[in-house]
Design a protein around this motif. Sequence first.
Motif, PDB file in Angstrom:
ATOM      1  N   LEU A   1       5.269 -11.637  -0.088  1.00  0.00           N
ATOM      2  CA  LEU A   1       4.740 -12.496  -0.444  1.00  0.00           C
ATOM      3  C   LEU A   1       5.499 -13.699  -1.610  1.00  0.00           C
ATOM      4  CD1 LEU A   1       2.174 -12.674  -3.044  1.00  0.00           C
ATOM      5  CD2 LEU A   1       3.829 -10.742  -4.690  1.00  0.00           C
ATOM      6  N   THR A   2       4.459 -14.540  -1.916  1.00  0.00           N
ATOM      7  CA  THR A   2       5.190 -16.030  -2.189  1.00  0.00           C
ATOM      8  C   THR A   2       4.659 -15.180  -4.374  1.00  0.00           C
ATOM      9  OG1 THR A   2       5.399 -17.396  -0.643  1.00  0.00           O
ATOM     10  CG2 THR A   2       5.124 -18.470  -3.114  1.00  0.00           C
ATOM     11  N   LEU A   3       6.217 -15.799  -5.047  1.00  0.00           N
ATOM     12  CA  LEU A   3       5.885 -16.496  -6.410  1.00  0.00           C
ATOM     13  C   LEU A   3       6.435 -17.471  -6.845  1.00  0.00           C
ATOM     14  CD1 LEU A   3       7.288 -12.040  -7.002  1.00  0.00           C
ATOM     15  CD2 LEU A   3       5.236 -12.255  -6.565  1.00  0.00           C
ATOM     16  N   ALA A   4       5.552 -18.110  -7.761  1.00  0.00           N
ATOM     17  CA  ALA A   4       5.894 -18.455  -9.270  1.00  0.00           C
ATOM     18  C   ALA A   4       6.134 -18.099 -10.007  1.00  0.00           C
ATOM     19  CB  ALA A   4       4.352 -19.484  -9.040  1.00  0.00           C
ATOM     20  N   PHE A   5       7.274 -18.710 -10.257  1.00  0.00           N
ATOM     21  CA  PHE A   5       8.003 -18.019 -11.908  1.00  0.00           C
ATOM     22  C   PHE A   5       7.364 -19.072 -13.040  1.00  0.00           C
ATOM     23  CE2 PHE A   5      10.243 -16.003  -8.462  1.00  0.00           C
ATOM     24  CZ  PHE A   5      10.785 -14.887  -9.013  1.00  0.00           C
ATOM     25  N   TYR A   6       7.343 -18.094 -14.103  1.00  0.00           N
ATOM     26  CA  TYR A   6       7.556 -19.063 -15.386  1.00  0.00           C
ATOM     27  C   TYR A   6       9.099 -19.421 -15.363  1.00  0.00           C
ATOM     28  CZ  TYR A   6       3.030 -17.195 -17.083  1.00  0.00           C
ATOM     29  OH  TYR A   6       1.889 -16.517 -16.503  1.00  0.00           O
ATOM     30  N   PRO A   7       8.474 -20.924 -16.277  1.00  0.00           N
ATOM     31  CA  PRO A   7       9.688 -21.236 -16.757  1.00  0.00           C
ATOM     32  C   PRO A   7      10.304 -20.794 -17.512  1.00  0.00           C
ATOM     33  CG  PRO A   7       8.656 -22.548 -17.835  1.00  0.00           C
ATOM     34  CD  PRO A   7       7.197 -20.759 -16.989  1.00  0.00           C
TER      35      PRO A   7
END
Length: 447
Positions: free
Chosen positions: A315-321
């Motif tokens: 899975l590819t995740l996009a993290f919150y800043p």
Amino acid sequence: MELTTESVLALAPDDSSVKAARGLVAPGKWPTLGFDDAVVWGECRGSGAKPYQVEVELSGPTFKCSCPSRKFPCKHALALLLLRLAHEASFSRGEAPDWVKEWLDSRQKRAARQEEKKEKGQPADPAAAARREASRLRRMAAGLDDLERWMCDIVRHGLDQLENDSRWAEETAARMVDAQLPGIAARLRSLHGVTFSRGGWTPGDWTQILLAQFGQFQLLIDAFRRIDALPPAEQQDIRAALGLAPDKDTVLASGERVRDEWLVLGVSHLEEDKLWSRRVWLRGQAHGRTALLLDFSHGGKQFEQSFLPGSLVSLTLAFYPGAAPLRAIAAEAPVLSGTAPVPTVPLHAALEDMARRVAAQPWLWPLPMLVSDGIPSRKDDVWYLQTPEGDCLPLELEENDGWRLLAQGGGSPLSVWGEWDGLRLRPVSAWEPGASGAPLWREGVGL
């Protein structure tokens, strides 16, 4: 999804759903059973004249059933998968009926609309957005001033005025909601009932808990008042703690991207006023990074994607800043890729990791925690994890869950994954140290 009895039962919302589903694993109760490479469907006889229409898309898995149950997946969806495993010959391969095609088509159209919306976007009015932001910040500042006055009044007149009373938490939380401070409201509601001398707390403990939370609030108030002087990452942490997290589209467009094989360590659910939240805790295999997927569903546990504790997903995740990014969004559908051993983390190392997280982000709540050398024990109506050296970590456990956890451990240490709220660890799943695959214990579910 690889269909096994273990993986299907791991999807169950509770023990009663498993029991009810097992009672439906009989081909005679299903006048229609079919499948193709992507979906399994069936019609199950119920109390009405018309059978319930049940369908499961296997890639998620994703479920739909025409029954009125608010549980997700319902007993019919679980039974359909169990039936597929136990009575494969009863299913006919072929073209899906119209009601299955309509469901799949509606899902595809919805996904296409969402993708089109992301690509096109909406023309923004920077001036209007700035005005809305300024207006909300003013309301938030006024709400935090109100919170500070309230805390000072409580401390000045004595905490004993709150003892054996739970109304103050909800009343103050409601004022924070009006001030557009949902993060503060959620923390206040988490203190509901803490001022009662019961539930395993010794007399006087609640005052320490309350003062510690007041200190957290004051730190957050002071940080908000100086937010413009702080680094951008810390500004994002403060905004998120108050309830101003960026929207998903922004995170997907500009958030840090990390692709890995992620071990699903725990899945927890919480319901409040018909709004369900789900926390999925992941640990990356390449670098040991921890991630939290937080999703919401109104009216029931109906989430787009399913995650099985103990499974490994690509899975590819996009993290919150933030200064110590933890929350993320799945940038694609997870692909099941097997299992992996659960890491072994002794209590002293878990506490050191906790200290680092708190130092980097003091308002993160709850925090993930894995302890691999604790033996479930009970003393004075309170559950603990006790290490062979005698160190104890208090647990937040329902009575039945505590006894099941103790029984599964058999007096030996367990690897317990859970959520730390600053006071107690709420166990979510547990394995034998170093084990892989499905957990031997999950919160609220007997396996």
